[in-house]
Design an enzyme around this catalytic site. Sequence first.
Site, short mmCIF file in Angstrom:
data_model
loop_
_atom_site.label_atom_id
_atom_site.label_comp_id
_atom_site.label_asym_id
_atom_site.label_seq_id
_atom_site.Cartn_x
_atom_site.Cartn_y
_atom_site.Cartn_z
N CYS A 96 3.20 -27.41 -41.65
CA CYS A 96 4.11 -28.54 -41.81
C CYS A 96 3.40 -29.87 -41.60
CB CYS A 96 5.29 -28.41 -40.84
SG CYS A 96 4.83 -28.30 -39.10
N GLU B 167 9.22 -32.39 -46.02
CA GLU B 167 8.69 -31.13 -46.53
C GLU B 167 9.63 -29.97 -46.23
OE1 GLU B 167 4.84 -30.24 -45.07
OE2 GLU B 167 4.01 -32.19 -45.60
#
Length: 351
Positions: A342, A92
């Site tokens: 995250c 990510e």
Amino acid sequence: MVDLYRFFPEEMEKLVIEMGYPRYRADQILLPLYYKFPKKISDIKQLPKKLIEELDGAGYTIGSAKETHRIVSEDGDTTKLLLNLTNEKSVETVLMQYEPTKIGGHPRSTICVSTQIGCAMGCVFCATGQMGFETNLKAEHIISQVIHFEEILRQRGEHVTNLVFMGMGEPMANYDEMIRAVKILTHPRGFGLGQRHITISTIGIASGIEKLADENLQIGLAISLHAPTNNLRKKLVPTATANSVEEIIESGHAYFKKTGRRVTFEYALMNEINDSPDIAQKLAKLLRGNGSHVNLIPINPTAGDFKRPSNNRVHEFERILSKAGINCTIRVEKGTEISAACGQLRTDIVG
């Protein structure tokens, strides 16, 4: 296969010279890498065909990240990507944009990069921590995250202005690859980003903070504190040492003393866990007089049982710290509705 994004400019010079070419050929590779975004070596049109063939034949490559999923916040200010790297792992990366500081200027565009897939630190409130550790990312994988967003921004007439190493993973647990990426990204013949525009966030690995202080870089440091007492911190960060709070404060002080760069202590506020007035008083006592900054972060919902505090609780916590003379801000929230914390997107898509 060796990714050209792994090379320092000096290493690129050595490579072309050893291949029998003049030194300037290195810049004919470096400039396109960071400003034209080639996907393969043959896309670098300035190079002679023979050199392209020799680089290809020797196993050199350009390992650009491939976007597999994108979500954008309702206000358009936050974009979260799932990128497939050359090691076939997905990671990510998040773009957060803020209002320009000058009238008619470009927005401040901050890229939140990942240094690992998963994380071994085990923070109970963190989506990445709940994933467990999978692998370290190489420097070129870190750089490719920045390059991917830079290409997107250039199409809008904008550019990357800031980097925060606050994505998936613990940067200090992948120190050598992380710092290699930082030095390439800040090299004037590399990506060329100013050192003061980069912040590295750590859960508080003292050895890594000490090494970073010795790098002679003007990099910002953010240390995730999350609690003013060792008992509470140990509950939130299972890998924390018995005296982690004292170690963190000392590490931050030593970093400031050596670099002159103010340290930020990150504090994720969790409803009825670490957000009471009493805990705020303890935090104020702990940090009073050390010249640091506290960044209060109302927690994003994750797969865990933790909830974000009400606005009243957040502002009361901030008021107590400020009244005690602690330099303190509440983080400007970005991308809450797109799971910008995250680890969440990867868990949703891959998991």
